[in-house]
Design a protein around this motif. Sequence first.
Motif: not given
Lengths: 240, 223
Positions: B166-167, B169-170, B153-154, B149-150, B157-159, B163
Amino acid sequence: MAKIASPRPTGFLALLSVATLLVLAALYCVAFVARPDVTLGIVQKIFYFHVSSAIAMMLCLSCGSMLSLIDLFAPSDRIDALAHSAIETGLAFALMVLTSGPLWARKSWGAWWTWEPRLTLTLMLLLLAAAVLGIRSMAADGTGRKIAAALASLAAPVAYLIHVAVEKWGGTHPMVLKGGGIQSPGMQLTFRVAMLAILLFAATLWTLRFRVLRLEQRLHALRLELSAQDVRKQRPGAPT
Amino acid sequence: MLLRLTWLLLQKDLRVAARSREVFGFMLLFALLCVVVFAFGFLREGEAAAAQVPGVLWVTLLFSGTVGLLRLFAAEEEGGTLVLAERTLAGATPLLLSKALMQLLFSGVTTLLLLPVVLVFFDASLAQPVLVLAALALGLVGQAMLGALVAALLVHVRLREVLLPLVLYPLLAPLVIAGVRITVLTQAGAPAEALEGWLALMLGFDALVLVTAPWLHARVVEL
Protein backbone atom coordinates in the motif's frame (compact mmCIF):
# COMPACT_ATOMS: atom_id res chain seq x y z
CA MET A 1 1.53 21.17 32.57
CA ALA A 2 1.90 23.16 29.37
CA LYS A 3 -1.20 24.79 27.96
CA ILE A 4 -2.33 22.61 25.09
CA ALA A 5 -5.61 23.99 23.82
CA SER A 6 -7.49 26.89 25.32
CA PRO A 7 -10.78 25.79 26.92
CA ARG A 8 -12.62 28.69 25.24
CA PRO A 9 -11.96 28.35 21.53
CA THR A 10 -12.73 31.99 20.69
CA GLY A 11 -10.27 32.17 17.81
CA PHE A 12 -11.49 28.92 16.36
CA LEU A 13 -15.16 29.99 16.58
CA ALA A 14 -14.31 33.24 14.81
CA LEU A 15 -12.50 31.32 12.05
CA LEU A 16 -15.44 28.93 11.75
CA SER A 17 -17.96 31.79 11.45
CA VAL A 18 -15.96 33.69 8.83
CA ALA A 19 -15.38 30.49 6.81
CA THR A 20 -19.08 29.61 6.98
CA LEU A 21 -20.14 33.08 5.82
CA LEU A 22 -17.61 33.02 2.99
CA VAL A 23 -18.70 29.56 1.81
CA LEU A 24 -22.30 30.82 1.73
CA ALA A 25 -21.18 33.93 -0.15
CA ALA A 26 -19.24 31.75 -2.60
CA LEU A 27 -22.32 29.60 -3.19
CA TYR A 28 -24.36 32.74 -3.85
CA CYS A 29 -21.75 34.06 -6.30
CA VAL A 30 -21.51 30.72 -8.11
CA ALA A 31 -25.27 30.57 -8.47
CA PHE A 32 -26.17 34.18 -9.24
CA VAL A 33 -23.12 36.34 -10.02
CA ALA A 34 -21.14 34.15 -12.42
CA ARG A 35 -22.84 33.52 -15.76
CA PRO A 36 -22.88 30.01 -17.22
CA ASP A 37 -19.94 29.38 -19.55
CA VAL A 38 -20.69 29.96 -23.25
CA THR A 39 -19.39 26.59 -24.47
CA LEU A 40 -19.49 24.32 -21.41
CA GLY A 41 -22.72 25.58 -19.90
CA ILE A 42 -23.60 25.21 -16.26
CA VAL A 43 -21.09 22.41 -15.60
CA GLN A 44 -18.28 24.94 -15.81
CA LYS A 45 -19.40 26.25 -12.42
CA ILE A 46 -17.75 23.24 -10.77
CA PHE A 47 -14.51 24.99 -11.65
CA TYR A 48 -14.82 27.49 -8.77
CA PHE A 49 -14.75 24.77 -6.12
CA HIS A 50 -12.66 22.26 -8.08
CA VAL A 51 -9.63 24.50 -8.62
CA SER A 52 -9.70 26.02 -5.15
CA SER A 53 -9.96 22.55 -3.59
CA ALA A 54 -6.99 21.40 -5.64
CA ILE A 55 -4.95 24.35 -4.38
CA ALA A 56 -6.06 23.70 -0.78
CA MET A 57 -5.07 20.03 -1.20
CA MET A 58 -1.60 20.92 -2.49
CA LEU A 59 -1.07 23.44 0.32
CA CYS A 60 -2.19 21.03 3.05
CA LEU A 61 -0.17 18.09 1.76
CA SER A 62 3.03 20.12 1.22
CA CYS A 63 2.67 21.61 4.71
CA GLY A 64 2.09 18.11 6.10
CA SER A 65 5.17 16.75 4.38
CA MET A 66 7.39 19.66 5.45
CA LEU A 67 6.14 19.56 9.04
CA SER A 68 6.81 15.80 9.09
CA LEU A 69 10.39 16.46 8.07
CA ILE A 70 10.73 19.05 10.85
CA ASP A 71 9.27 16.52 13.29
CA LEU A 72 11.99 14.04 12.29
CA PHE A 73 14.70 16.63 13.00
CA ALA A 74 13.24 18.03 16.20
CA PRO A 75 10.46 15.79 17.53
CA SER A 76 7.67 17.72 19.23
CA ASP A 77 4.06 16.78 19.96
CA ARG A 78 2.85 20.10 18.59
CA ILE A 79 4.57 19.75 15.20
CA ASP A 80 3.45 16.14 14.98
CA ALA A 81 -0.19 17.08 15.55
CA LEU A 82 0.10 19.91 13.01
CA ALA A 83 1.60 17.58 10.38
CA HIS A 84 -0.89 14.80 10.97
CA SER A 85 -3.92 17.11 10.81
CA ALA A 86 -2.53 18.74 7.65
CA ILE A 87 -2.30 15.37 5.89
CA GLU A 88 -5.83 14.47 7.01
CA THR A 89 -7.19 17.76 5.69
CA GLY A 90 -5.24 17.29 2.44
CA LEU A 91 -6.81 13.85 2.02
CA ALA A 92 -10.30 15.32 2.46
CA PHE A 93 -9.62 17.89 -0.28
CA ALA A 94 -8.09 15.26 -2.55
CA LEU A 95 -11.41 13.43 -2.30
CA MET A 96 -13.21 16.68 -3.13
CA VAL A 97 -11.01 17.22 -6.22
CA LEU A 98 -11.45 13.66 -7.41
CA THR A 99 -15.22 13.94 -7.04
CA SER A 100 -15.66 17.29 -8.76
CA GLY A 101 -13.02 16.57 -11.45
CA PRO A 102 -14.76 13.64 -13.18
CA LEU A 103 -18.08 15.55 -13.17
CA TRP A 104 -16.43 18.31 -15.14
CA ALA A 105 -14.36 15.97 -17.30
CA ARG A 106 -17.47 14.07 -18.38
CA LYS A 107 -18.89 17.25 -19.87
CA SER A 108 -15.75 18.81 -21.33
CA TRP A 109 -13.74 15.74 -22.41
CA GLY A 110 -16.60 13.28 -22.83
CA ALA A 111 -15.14 10.77 -20.36
CA TRP A 112 -15.36 10.46 -16.57
CA TRP A 113 -11.71 9.68 -16.29
CA THR A 114 -8.60 9.97 -18.43
CA TRP A 115 -5.02 9.17 -17.42
CA GLU A 116 -4.13 12.77 -17.73
CA PRO A 117 -1.13 14.09 -15.70
CA ARG A 118 -2.93 16.09 -13.06
CA LEU A 119 -5.65 13.52 -12.50
CA THR A 120 -3.04 10.81 -12.11
CA LEU A 121 -0.97 12.94 -9.74
CA THR A 122 -4.00 13.78 -7.59
CA LEU A 123 -4.95 10.11 -7.41
CA MET A 124 -1.39 9.16 -6.42
CA LEU A 125 -1.34 11.89 -3.75
CA LEU A 126 -4.61 10.55 -2.37
CA LEU A 127 -3.19 7.01 -2.24
CA LEU A 128 0.05 8.19 -0.60
CA ALA A 129 -1.75 10.28 2.03
CA ALA A 130 -4.13 7.41 2.78
CA ALA A 131 -1.21 4.97 3.14
CA VAL A 132 0.66 7.30 5.50
CA LEU A 133 -2.44 7.80 7.66
CA GLY A 134 -3.17 4.06 7.57
CA ILE A 135 0.28 3.15 8.80
CA ARG A 136 0.08 5.71 11.54
CA SER A 137 -3.15 4.24 12.81
CA MET A 138 -1.88 0.63 12.65
CA ALA A 139 1.42 1.12 14.46
CA ALA A 140 1.80 1.61 18.20
CA ASP A 141 1.84 5.27 19.29
CA GLY A 142 5.52 6.20 19.29
CA THR A 143 6.68 4.13 16.32
CA GLY A 144 3.68 4.86 14.10
CA ARG A 145 4.30 8.55 14.43
CA LYS A 146 7.96 8.25 13.41
CA ILE A 147 7.26 5.87 10.53
CA ALA A 148 4.48 8.10 9.21
CA ALA A 149 6.72 11.16 9.51
CA ALA A 150 9.54 9.43 7.59
CA LEU A 151 7.22 8.29 4.80
CA ALA A 152 5.42 11.63 4.60
CA SER A 153 8.68 13.53 4.21
CA LEU A 154 9.83 11.10 1.50
CA ALA A 155 6.46 11.42 -0.26
CA ALA A 156 7.02 15.07 -1.27
CA PRO A 157 10.09 14.57 -3.50
CA VAL A 158 8.60 11.35 -4.86
CA ALA A 159 5.37 13.23 -5.67
CA TYR A 160 7.48 15.68 -7.65
CA LEU A 161 8.99 12.80 -9.63
CA ILE A 162 5.51 11.34 -10.21
CA HIS A 163 4.53 14.78 -11.50
CA VAL A 164 7.52 14.79 -13.90
CA ALA A 165 6.72 11.25 -15.05
CA VAL A 166 3.04 11.82 -15.74
CA GLU A 167 3.74 15.15 -17.46
CA LYS A 168 6.20 13.40 -19.76
CA TRP A 169 3.62 10.71 -20.36
CA GLY A 170 1.42 13.47 -21.76
CA GLY A 171 -2.16 14.61 -21.76
CA THR A 172 -4.47 17.61 -21.80
CA HIS A 173 -5.83 19.61 -18.92
CA PRO A 174 -7.83 22.81 -19.22
CA MET A 175 -5.44 25.65 -18.44
CA VAL A 176 -8.16 28.09 -17.48
CA LEU A 177 -6.03 30.45 -15.42
CA LYS A 178 -2.94 30.62 -17.65
CA GLY A 179 -4.88 31.00 -20.87
CA GLY A 180 -6.99 33.83 -19.45
CA GLY A 181 -10.14 31.74 -19.82
CA ILE A 182 -12.16 33.68 -17.25
CA GLN A 183 -12.58 37.20 -18.46
CA SER A 184 -15.97 38.32 -17.29
CA PRO A 185 -15.73 40.32 -14.05
CA GLY A 186 -18.52 38.26 -12.48
CA MET A 187 -16.59 35.06 -13.03
CA GLN A 188 -13.39 36.58 -11.68
CA LEU A 189 -15.11 37.85 -8.55
CA THR A 190 -16.75 34.47 -8.00
CA PHE A 191 -13.45 32.68 -8.40
CA ARG A 192 -11.76 34.96 -5.85
CA VAL A 193 -14.56 34.55 -3.30
CA ALA A 194 -14.67 30.76 -3.79
CA MET A 195 -10.88 30.55 -3.47
CA LEU A 196 -10.87 32.48 -0.21
CA ALA A 197 -13.84 30.51 1.11
CA ILE A 198 -12.28 27.12 0.38
CA LEU A 199 -8.89 28.13 1.80
CA LEU A 200 -10.51 29.36 5.01
CA PHE A 201 -12.63 26.21 5.11
CA ALA A 202 -9.42 24.15 4.84
CA ALA A 203 -7.84 26.21 7.61
CA THR A 204 -10.91 25.57 9.78
CA LEU A 205 -10.78 21.81 9.23
CA TRP A 206 -7.04 21.78 9.84
CA THR A 207 -7.40 23.75 13.09
CA LEU A 208 -10.26 21.55 14.23
CA ARG A 209 -8.31 18.33 13.70
CA PHE A 210 -5.23 19.93 15.27
CA ARG A 211 -7.17 20.81 18.41
CA VAL A 212 -8.65 17.32 18.65
CA LEU A 213 -5.22 15.73 18.27
CA ARG A 214 -3.74 18.03 20.91
CA LEU A 215 -6.53 17.09 23.30
CA GLU A 216 -5.88 13.41 22.60
CA GLN A 217 -2.20 13.91 23.36
CA ARG A 218 -3.13 15.66 26.61
CA LEU A 219 -5.50 12.86 27.56
CA HIS A 220 -2.75 10.35 26.91
CA ALA A 221 -0.33 12.30 29.11
CA LEU A 222 -2.92 12.53 31.90
CA ARG A 223 -3.54 8.78 31.74
CA LEU A 224 0.19 8.11 32.05
CA GLU A 225 0.42 10.43 35.03
CA LEU A 226 -2.56 8.77 36.68
CA SER A 227 -1.14 5.28 36.31
CA ALA A 228 2.19 6.51 37.67
CA GLN A 229 0.34 7.86 40.73
CA ASP A 230 -1.38 4.51 41.22
CA VAL A 231 1.97 2.76 41.24
CA ARG A 232 3.25 5.17 43.90
CA LYS A 233 0.19 4.55 46.09
CA GLN A 234 0.68 0.80 45.97
CA ARG A 235 4.30 1.17 47.07
CA PRO A 236 4.26 3.71 49.91
CA GLY A 237 8.03 3.49 50.40
CA ALA A 238 8.82 4.59 46.85
CA PRO A 239 10.01 8.19 46.35
CA THR A 240 7.23 10.53 45.28
CA MET B 1 33.57 0.17 8.81
CA LEU B 2 30.25 0.73 7.06
CA LEU B 3 31.21 -1.43 4.07
CA ARG B 4 32.81 -4.15 6.19
CA LEU B 5 29.77 -4.45 8.46
CA THR B 6 27.45 -4.42 5.45
CA TRP B 7 29.47 -7.21 3.87
CA LEU B 8 29.40 -9.26 7.09
CA LEU B 9 25.63 -8.93 7.40
CA LEU B 10 25.18 -9.72 3.71
CA GLN B 11 27.37 -12.82 4.07
CA LYS B 12 25.15 -13.96 6.95
CA ASP B 13 22.00 -13.46 4.86
CA LEU B 14 23.54 -15.24 1.88
CA ARG B 15 24.45 -18.20 4.07
CA VAL B 16 20.93 -18.37 5.50
CA ALA B 17 19.47 -18.11 1.99
CA ALA B 18 21.77 -20.81 0.63
CA ARG B 19 20.72 -23.19 3.40
CA SER B 20 16.98 -22.68 3.24
CA ARG B 21 16.46 -21.53 -0.38
CA GLU B 22 12.75 -21.11 0.32
CA VAL B 23 12.19 -17.37 -0.19
CA PHE B 24 14.02 -17.15 -3.49
CA GLY B 25 12.27 -20.23 -4.87
CA PHE B 26 8.85 -18.89 -3.91
CA MET B 27 9.65 -15.49 -5.37
CA LEU B 28 10.55 -17.08 -8.69
CA LEU B 29 7.47 -19.30 -8.69
CA PHE B 30 5.28 -16.33 -7.84
CA ALA B 31 6.80 -14.32 -10.70
CA LEU B 32 6.12 -17.16 -13.12
CA LEU B 33 2.56 -17.43 -11.86
CA CYS B 34 2.05 -13.69 -12.35
CA VAL B 35 3.10 -13.98 -15.99
CA VAL B 36 0.66 -16.84 -16.54
CA VAL B 37 -2.21 -14.97 -14.87
CA PHE B 38 -1.47 -11.85 -16.90
CA ALA B 39 -1.56 -13.96 -20.04
CA PHE B 40 -5.07 -15.12 -19.06
CA GLY B 41 -6.06 -11.53 -18.38
CA PHE B 42 -4.55 -9.58 -21.23
CA LEU B 43 -4.19 -11.77 -24.31
CA ARG B 44 -6.83 -11.18 -27.01
CA GLU B 45 -7.49 -13.12 -30.17
CA GLY B 46 -6.24 -11.26 -33.20
CA GLU B 47 -3.99 -8.92 -31.23
CA ALA B 48 -0.23 -9.22 -31.03
CA ALA B 49 0.82 -10.70 -27.69
CA ALA B 50 4.12 -8.81 -27.83
CA ALA B 51 2.31 -5.53 -27.13
CA GLN B 52 1.61 -6.71 -23.58
CA VAL B 53 5.26 -7.46 -22.75
CA PRO B 54 6.23 -4.09 -21.14
CA GLY B 55 3.29 -4.06 -18.75
CA VAL B 56 3.50 -7.75 -17.88
CA LEU B 57 7.24 -7.58 -17.27
CA TRP B 58 7.26 -4.53 -14.99
CA VAL B 59 4.15 -5.36 -13.00
CA THR B 60 5.39 -8.93 -12.46
CA LEU B 61 8.67 -7.58 -11.09
CA LEU B 62 6.79 -5.13 -8.88
CA PHE B 63 4.59 -7.90 -7.46
CA SER B 64 7.21 -10.61 -7.09
CA GLY B 65 9.62 -8.17 -5.43
CA THR B 66 7.07 -7.79 -2.65
CA VAL B 67 7.37 -11.49 -1.79
CA GLY B 68 11.07 -11.06 -1.03
CA LEU B 69 10.57 -7.77 0.79
CA LEU B 70 7.98 -9.20 3.17
CA ARG B 71 10.47 -11.86 4.30
CA LEU B 72 13.53 -9.60 4.27
CA PHE B 73 13.74 -9.11 8.03
CA ALA B 74 12.21 -12.48 8.97
CA ALA B 75 15.45 -14.01 10.31
CA GLU B 76 16.23 -11.03 12.56
CA GLU B 77 12.67 -10.84 13.78
CA GLU B 78 12.27 -14.54 14.56
CA GLY B 79 15.71 -14.76 16.15
CA GLY B 80 15.14 -11.59 18.15
CA THR B 81 18.38 -10.09 16.86
CA LEU B 82 16.91 -7.03 15.16
CA VAL B 83 17.87 -4.56 17.89
CA LEU B 84 21.44 -5.90 17.95
CA ALA B 85 21.81 -5.66 14.18
CA GLU B 86 20.50 -2.08 14.28
CA ARG B 87 23.08 -1.00 16.88
CA THR B 88 26.42 -1.53 15.16
CA LEU B 89 29.40 0.82 15.34
CA ALA B 90 28.26 2.27 12.01
CA GLY B 91 24.65 2.68 13.17
CA ALA B 92 21.70 0.94 11.53
CA THR B 93 22.82 1.66 7.95
CA PRO B 94 24.79 -1.60 7.41
CA LEU B 95 21.63 -3.58 8.15
CA LEU B 96 19.56 -1.56 5.68
CA LEU B 97 22.24 -1.71 2.97
CA SER B 98 22.78 -5.46 3.37
CA LYS B 99 19.03 -6.06 3.14
CA ALA B 100 18.75 -3.86 0.05
CA LEU B 101 21.63 -5.73 -1.59
CA MET B 102 20.04 -9.06 -0.70
CA GLN B 103 16.75 -7.94 -2.26
CA LEU B 104 18.60 -6.63 -5.33
CA LEU B 105 20.34 -9.99 -5.74
CA PHE B 106 17.04 -11.91 -5.48
CA SER B 107 15.12 -9.63 -7.81
CA GLY B 108 18.05 -9.38 -10.25
CA VAL B 109 18.32 -13.14 -10.63
CA THR B 110 14.53 -13.43 -10.87
CA THR B 111 14.54 -10.84 -13.67
CA LEU B 112 17.28 -12.57 -15.63
CA LEU B 113 15.41 -15.89 -15.42
CA LEU B 114 12.02 -14.31 -16.06
CA LEU B 115 12.89 -12.15 -19.06
CA PRO B 116 13.41 -15.02 -21.55
CA VAL B 117 10.26 -16.74 -20.25
CA VAL B 118 8.16 -13.60 -20.85
CA LEU B 119 9.67 -13.14 -24.32
CA VAL B 120 8.90 -16.74 -25.24
CA PHE B 121 5.38 -16.77 -23.77
CA PHE B 122 4.42 -13.51 -25.47
CA ASP B 123 6.25 -14.20 -28.73
CA ALA B 124 8.40 -11.06 -28.50
CA SER B 125 12.02 -10.00 -28.81
CA LEU B 126 13.95 -7.10 -27.33
CA ALA B 127 14.81 -4.47 -29.94
CA GLN B 128 17.42 -2.69 -27.81
CA PRO B 129 18.36 -5.19 -25.10
CA VAL B 130 21.05 -2.98 -23.54
CA LEU B 131 18.67 -0.10 -22.93
CA VAL B 132 15.94 -2.34 -21.53
CA LEU B 133 18.43 -4.09 -19.24
CA ALA B 134 19.71 -0.70 -18.06
CA ALA B 135 16.15 0.39 -17.28
CA LEU B 136 15.51 -2.89 -15.44
CA ALA B 137 18.70 -2.43 -13.41
CA LEU B 138 17.73 1.13 -12.44
CA GLY B 139 14.24 -0.02 -11.57
CA LEU B 140 15.42 -2.91 -9.41
CA VAL B 141 17.96 -0.75 -7.54
CA GLY B 142 15.27 1.79 -6.65
CA GLN B 143 12.80 -0.93 -5.70
CA ALA B 144 15.36 -2.76 -3.53
CA MET B 145 16.47 0.35 -1.63
CA LEU B 146 13.02 1.86 -1.10
CA GLY B 147 11.54 -1.58 -0.43
CA ALA B 148 14.19 -2.37 2.18
CA LEU B 149 13.46 0.97 3.85
CA VAL B 150 9.70 0.40 3.96
CA ALA B 151 10.16 -3.21 5.12
CA ALA B 152 12.52 -2.03 7.87
CA LEU B 153 10.11 0.66 9.02
CA LEU B 154 7.16 -1.73 9.11
CA VAL B 155 8.85 -4.60 10.97
CA HIS B 156 6.80 -4.12 14.15
CA VAL B 157 3.62 -2.82 12.55
CA ARG B 158 0.37 -4.75 12.59
CA LEU B 159 -0.97 -5.85 9.17
CA ARG B 160 2.35 -5.02 7.53
CA GLU B 161 1.77 -7.60 4.78
CA VAL B 162 -1.08 -5.38 3.61
CA LEU B 163 0.54 -2.04 4.39
CA LEU B 164 3.86 -2.67 2.64
CA PRO B 165 2.45 -2.76 -0.91
CA LEU B 166 0.00 0.00 0.00
CA VAL B 167 2.90 2.36 0.72
CA LEU B 168 5.47 0.97 -1.67
CA TYR B 169 3.50 0.85 -4.93
CA PRO B 170 2.52 4.54 -5.05
CA LEU B 171 6.06 5.53 -4.06
CA LEU B 172 7.48 3.35 -6.86
CA ALA B 173 5.09 4.85 -9.44
CA PRO B 174 7.78 6.97 -11.19
CA LEU B 175 9.95 3.87 -11.74
CA VAL B 176 7.08 1.77 -13.06
CA ILE B 177 5.84 4.52 -15.39
CA ALA B 178 9.35 5.21 -16.72
CA GLY B 179 10.25 1.54 -17.02
CA VAL B 180 7.13 0.65 -18.98
CA ARG B 181 7.55 3.72 -21.25
CA ILE B 182 11.17 2.80 -22.00
CA THR B 183 10.22 -0.77 -22.86
CA VAL B 184 7.32 0.41 -25.03
CA LEU B 185 9.51 2.95 -26.85
CA THR B 186 12.27 0.43 -27.59
CA GLN B 187 9.68 -1.97 -28.96
CA ALA B 188 8.37 0.80 -31.21
CA GLY B 189 11.92 1.36 -32.46
CA ALA B 190 12.31 4.84 -30.99
CA PRO B 191 15.80 6.39 -31.18
CA ALA B 192 17.95 6.27 -28.06
CA GLU B 193 17.60 10.04 -27.56
CA ALA B 194 13.87 9.61 -26.92
CA LEU B 195 14.70 7.41 -23.95
CA GLU B 196 17.24 9.68 -22.31
CA GLY B 197 14.66 11.69 -20.37
CA TRP B 198 13.06 8.55 -18.95
CA LEU B 199 16.43 7.04 -17.99
CA ALA B 200 17.38 10.33 -16.32
CA LEU B 201 14.13 10.23 -14.36
CA MET B 202 14.89 6.72 -13.11
CA LEU B 203 18.44 7.75 -12.25
CA GLY B 204 17.11 10.75 -10.32
CA PHE B 205 14.69 8.53 -8.41
CA ASP B 206 17.46 6.09 -7.50
CA ALA B 207 19.75 8.91 -6.38
CA LEU B 208 16.99 10.37 -4.20
CA VAL B 209 16.23 7.02 -2.61
CA LEU B 210 19.86 6.01 -2.09
CA VAL B 211 20.61 9.27 -0.30
CA THR B 212 17.45 9.65 1.79
CA ALA B 213 16.62 6.04 2.73
CA PRO B 214 19.60 5.42 5.08
CA TRP B 215 19.04 8.80 6.68
CA LEU B 216 15.31 8.29 7.24
CA HIS B 217 15.95 4.75 8.48
CA ALA B 218 18.48 6.02 11.02
CA ARG B 219 16.13 8.77 12.19
CA VAL B 220 13.33 6.29 12.85
CA VAL B 221 15.31 3.33 14.20
CA GLU B 222 18.05 4.92 16.26
CA LEU B 223 16.00 7.43 18.22
